[in-house]
Design a protein around this motif. Structure first.
Motif, PDB file in Angstrom:
ATOM      1  N   GLU A   1      54.488  33.364   8.958  1.00  0.00           N
ATOM      2  CA  GLU A   1      53.317  33.969   9.612  1.00  0.00           C
ATOM      3  C   GLU A   1      52.073  33.112   9.411  1.00  0.00           C
ATOM      4  OE1 GLU A   1      53.188  37.800   7.866  1.00  0.00           O
ATOM      5  OE2 GLU A   1      54.730  38.672   9.194  1.00  0.00           O
ATOM      6  N   TRP A   2      51.901  32.541   8.215  1.00  0.00           N
ATOM      7  CA  TRP A   2      50.752  31.663   7.978  1.00  0.00           C
ATOM      8  C   TRP A   2      50.742  30.489   8.961  1.00  0.00           C
ATOM      9  CZ3 TRP A   2      51.742  31.286   1.998  1.00  0.00           C
ATOM     10  CH2 TRP A   2      51.294  32.468   1.393  1.00  0.00           C
ATOM     11  N   LEU A   3      51.942  29.975   9.265  1.00  0.00           N
ATOM     12  CA  LEU A   3      52.045  28.774  10.094  1.00  0.00           C
ATOM     13  C   LEU A   3      52.275  29.101  11.569  1.00  0.00           C
ATOM     14  CD1 LEU A   3      54.327  26.659   7.704  1.00  0.00           C
ATOM     15  CD2 LEU A   3      51.834  26.772   7.774  1.00  0.00           C
ATOM     16  N   GLY A   4      52.406  30.386  11.884  1.00  0.00           N
ATOM     17  CA  GLY A   4      52.653  30.769  13.270  1.00  0.00           C
ATOM     18  C   GLY A   4      54.063  30.465  13.730  1.00  0.00           C
ATOM     19  N   LEU A   5      55.013  30.439  12.792  1.00  0.00           N
ATOM     20  CA  LEU A   5      56.411  30.173  13.129  1.00  0.00           C
ATOM     21  C   LEU A   5      57.156  31.494  13.273  1.00  0.00           C
ATOM     22  CD1 LEU A   5      57.116  27.254  10.626  1.00  0.00           C
ATOM     23  CD2 LEU A   5      56.509  27.082  13.038  1.00  0.00           C
TER      24      LEU A   5
ATOM     25  N   LEU B   1      63.344  14.181  16.416  1.00  0.00           N
ATOM     26  CA  LEU B   1      63.526  15.534  15.895  1.00  0.00           C
ATOM     27  C   LEU B   1      62.210  16.303  15.934  1.00  0.00           C
ATOM     28  CD1 LEU B   1      65.758  14.741  12.776  1.00  0.00           C
ATOM     29  CD2 LEU B   1      66.507  15.672  14.964  1.00  0.00           C
ATOM     30  N   ASP B   2      62.312  17.591  16.154  1.00  0.00           N
ATOM     31  CA  ASP B   2      61.129  18.454  16.181  1.00  0.00           C
ATOM     32  C   ASP B   2      61.287  19.539  15.116  1.00  0.00           C
ATOM     33  OD1 ASP B   2      58.834  19.776  16.786  1.00  0.00           O
ATOM     34  OD2 ASP B   2      59.605  20.774  18.579  1.00  0.00           O
ATOM     35  N   ILE B   3      60.784  19.261  13.927  1.00  0.00           N
ATOM     36  CA  ILE B   3      60.866  20.197  12.800  1.00  0.00           C
ATOM     37  C   ILE B   3      59.467  20.353  12.221  1.00  0.00           C
ATOM     38  CG2 ILE B   3      61.885  20.657  10.539  1.00  0.00           C
ATOM     39  CD1 ILE B   3      64.204  18.819  11.318  1.00  0.00           C
ATOM     40  N   PRO B   4      58.980  21.572  12.046  1.00  0.00           N
ATOM     41  CA  PRO B   4      57.648  21.767  11.464  1.00  0.00           C
ATOM     42  C   PRO B   4      57.565  21.182  10.052  1.00  0.00           C
ATOM     43  CG  PRO B   4      58.468  23.803  12.434  1.00  0.00           C
ATOM     44  CD  PRO B   4      59.609  22.849  12.417  1.00  0.00           C
ATOM     45  N   VAL B   5      56.425  20.555   9.752  1.00  0.00           N
ATOM     46  CA  VAL B   5      56.198  19.952   8.433  1.00  0.00           C
ATOM     47  C   VAL B   5      54.848  20.418   7.912  1.00  0.00           C
ATOM     48  CG1 VAL B   5      56.015  17.820   7.103  1.00  0.00           C
ATOM     49  CG2 VAL B   5      57.494  17.906   9.131  1.00  0.00           C
ATOM     50  N   CYS B   6      54.816  20.870   6.682  1.00  0.00           N
ATOM     51  CA  CYS B   6      53.538  21.221   6.062  1.00  0.00           C
ATOM     52  C   CYS B   6      53.464  20.606   4.676  1.00  0.00           C
ATOM     53  CB  CYS B   6      53.352  22.733   6.004  1.00  0.00           C
ATOM     54  SG  CYS B   6      54.422  23.579   4.833  1.00  0.00           S
TER      55      CYS B   6
END
Length: 646
Positions: free
Chosen positions: A387-391, A502-507
């Motif tokens: 939720e913090w990241l909008g995922l 590749l399309d993977i979220p990174v934080c």
């Protein structure tokens, strides 16, 4: 492109296993069928009544695949293996994944041992268990060693008899030293036989013998020995009290009952061996609201007995499970003799099943709040991070870290969390190959490139060769990557992913001046997070775990290489002069700062040797690509710390 209508037409009317994938190619459901054609089509027929769980699952299916088998029994076995491997979210899942301990008596050896074992193999040895408490198993083994003086060493006897001195156990009177020939094979075999009787639950003779020895020692005023026998007597009584008689037929059986509340269920199992209740254990199961008790029991039996090597002769249940005949056939084929599934209706048998159900209800009522709290700590925390990241959905996270000392032996770690819990079987360690010196960014790039390149290769192999029973660990990609740092680390990861398509979220985990996580860096924005939230605690745990895993790997490599010192590379410097140098100087830096005249004043050091040391630390360190290794010396505090004969 997966054409659903076309693929449904191709389904064969044969037994097999089908696997449903979502848009991220994650397996979300695994099932078996007598006819794949009929079973799989049912999911996509709008006219059929479906539970809300099935409707939700079907709405997420992006594609399916299947494996043909020769029989429904083969399909059941394959289904069990694949569910245990992939743990699909829409299957009824056994939460507890335990390897139960056994007591192993190595009767295949001429001088047998009594050992702790996590597996039961088909060999010539005797196994007792499974037990639910590893601590109780270790206590029992320790008691057997004290009473029967069974050896604990791994020496091959009688081949190695007399080759080494007896160990400490001989001197504290817990072993009769068969390694020295101090006990005959016949006498030792008698001790082992008595230990086997003990493990079979025959305690009466031992209790009488210990009591007699205690009284005898007391009469001759050997009170120290009397206390020793008294303690042994009490320990044996404790073990004996755990063995409660449940029947007189000396049969092996498991008594299984369940209790449920909405989506939570607890299954209680009583383990009865040779007519004695030796252990009991409960298991938490995640279930669908529409699932019936026979369905839940059937799923539990398939998952639980697919993972345990020992099978009893009978299962006593509240009611018949789904696929009873097939499960009976599968269990019997595994055991090599017929296994019976019974539903007692009256008498003592029914009361035992009711007792198991009462225990399940009690555990469920006591643990409901704990379960909710644990879900908030794990699945709830994952959802909060998403939720913090909008995922939309975050189920699997991977975190990475680099560890080195001044660039020496750089290593990388990869830790994996699924549903908020560490998945240690998917952890990976990387020894940096292409980076020289302390360059964390370049090291991280190498780690990520190797990890995801390997994953893409495994995915390609799976597509070309079809699904395998054991999918490669690297082929599963995360829903989110956590980097132990801010913008720099995140950009490195994004570059690697872009390079590989590749399309993977990174934080990134941003730290404050005290090296504590203060926020999450994502899409060029630092997102502040509540330090008292479960999501924050989860991110911190993952960060600490990645750091710990990297440091332990680095420490293990240093430990292996500690036997080598920089002083080993100096020409003309042998063991005696190395010791003299270490007595005089505490680090390589101090040696390098010394001139030739100072070095010659060291005991045993002539001018030629002093010049050799001086030249090594001044010419070699500045004129060679490969510098001598410092770590073997610089971390040692005194001559006593030096391994070997440095």
């Amino acid at each position: 492109m997966f054409d659903l209508d076309e693929e449904l037409k191709k389904l064969p009317a044969q037994p097999g296993v089908y696997l449903m994938h979502d848009a991220k190619d994650e397996i979300i459901y695994i099932g078996k069928a007598i006819s794949l054609k009929n079973r799989v089509r049912q999911y996509f027929q709008s006219s059929r009544d479906k539970s809300s769980k099935i409707r939700q699952m079907v709405s997420r299916i992006a594609r399916f695949e299947y494996i043909i088998t020769d029989s429904e029994l083969e399909a059941l076995v394959l289904e069990c293996n694949l569910i245990k491997e992939h743990r699909p979210r829409y299957n009824t899942m056994l939460k507890d994944d335990k390897a139960y301990p056994y007591i192993k008596v190595t009767i295949s050896e001429e001088f047998p041992r009594v050992l702790f074992s996590r597996t039961m193999k088909k060999d010539r040895n005797r196994y007792f268990g499974p037990y639910t408490s590893a601590g109780a198993v270790k206590e029992t083994i320790n008691l057997i060693h004290r009473i029967y003086r069974i050896r604990t060493c791994s020496r091959s006897l009688p081949r190695d008899t007399g080759k080494e001195r007896p160990c400490l156990n001989y001197h504290i009177h817990q072993c009769d030293a068969p390694c020295q020939g101090m006990i005959s094979r016949e006498k030792y075999a008698e001790n082992v036989s008595q230990a086997l009787e003990f493990l079979n639950g025959h305690y009466d003779k031992l209790l009488k013998d210990l009591e007699a020895k205690m009284l005898e020692a007391s009469e001759r005023m050997d009170y120290e020995k009397a206390i020793e026998y008294r303690d042994l007597l009490e320990n044996v009584k404790k073990v004996a009290q755990k063995q409660k008689i449940t029947s007189n037929d000396e049969e092996d059986r498991d008594i299984i009952a369940m209790a449920r509340a909405d989506r939570d269920a607890v299954v209680q199992v009583f383990f009865v061996r040779e007519g004695k209740l030796i252990e009991r254990e409960h298991f938490h199961v995640t279930v669908g609201t529409e699932e019936s008790r026979p369905q839940i029991l059937g799923s539990f039996i398939k998952q639980f007995y697919a993972g345990t090597p020992y099978l009893p002769r009978e299962l006593w249940l509240q009611e018949k499970p789904e696929d009873e005949e097939l499960i009976t056939q599968w269990l019997s084929s595994r055991k090599g003799r017929r296994i019976r599934i019974l539903v007692p209706k009256a008498g003592q048998k029914e009361k035992l099943v009711e007792l198991a159900e009462k225990n399940a209800r009690l555990v469920l009522s006591q643990d409901t709040e704990n379960i909710r709290r644990e879900e908030l700590r794990t699945i709830g925390a994952m959802k909060q991070v998403g939720e913090w990241l909008g995922l939309e959905r975050v189920r699997r996270m991977e975190a990475y870290d680099i560890s080195n000392i001044s660039g020496y032996e750089s290593v990388g770690s990869m830790v994996v969390y699924e549903d908020g819990r560490p998945k240690r079987s998917d952890y990976r360690k990387f020894r940096i190959r292409t980076v020289v010196g302390p360059n964390d960014y370049a090291s991280m790039r190498e780690v990520l490139l190797r990890r995801f390149t390997h994953g893409l290769e495994e995915q390609k192999k799976i597509r070309e060769q079809g699904i395998a029973e054991e999918m490669g660990r690297f082929s599963r990609f995360p829903d989110l990557i956590l980097m132990d740092g801010g913008r720099g680390q995140v950009n490195i990861a994004l570059e690697v992913l872009e390079e590989l398509g590749l399309d993977i979220p990174v934080c990134g985990m941003v730290k404050d001046d005290y090296h504590r996580t203060r926020g999450i860096y994502y899409q060029n924005v630092e997102i502040p997070i509540d330090r008292y939230s479960e999501g924050f605690r989860l991110v911190t745990r993952i960060q600490d775990e990645a750091h710990r895993f990297a440091i332990e790997y680095h420490r293990s490599l240093r430990g292996k290489d500690q036997v080598h010192s920089v002083l080993d590379d100096i020409p003309g410097i042998g063991p005696a002069r190395r010791k003299s140098l270490m007595r005089m100087y505490r680090s390589p830096e101090e040696i390098r700062a010394a001139d030739v005249e100072e070095l010659t004043r060291i005991p045993g050091m002539n001018r030629s040797a002093a010049e050799s040391v001086y030249q090594f630390f001044h010419e070699n360190l500045h004129g060679k690509e490969e510098q001598p290794r410092y770590h073997g010396v610089s971390e040692m505090k005194s001559i006593d710390d030096i391994p070997g004969d440095l």
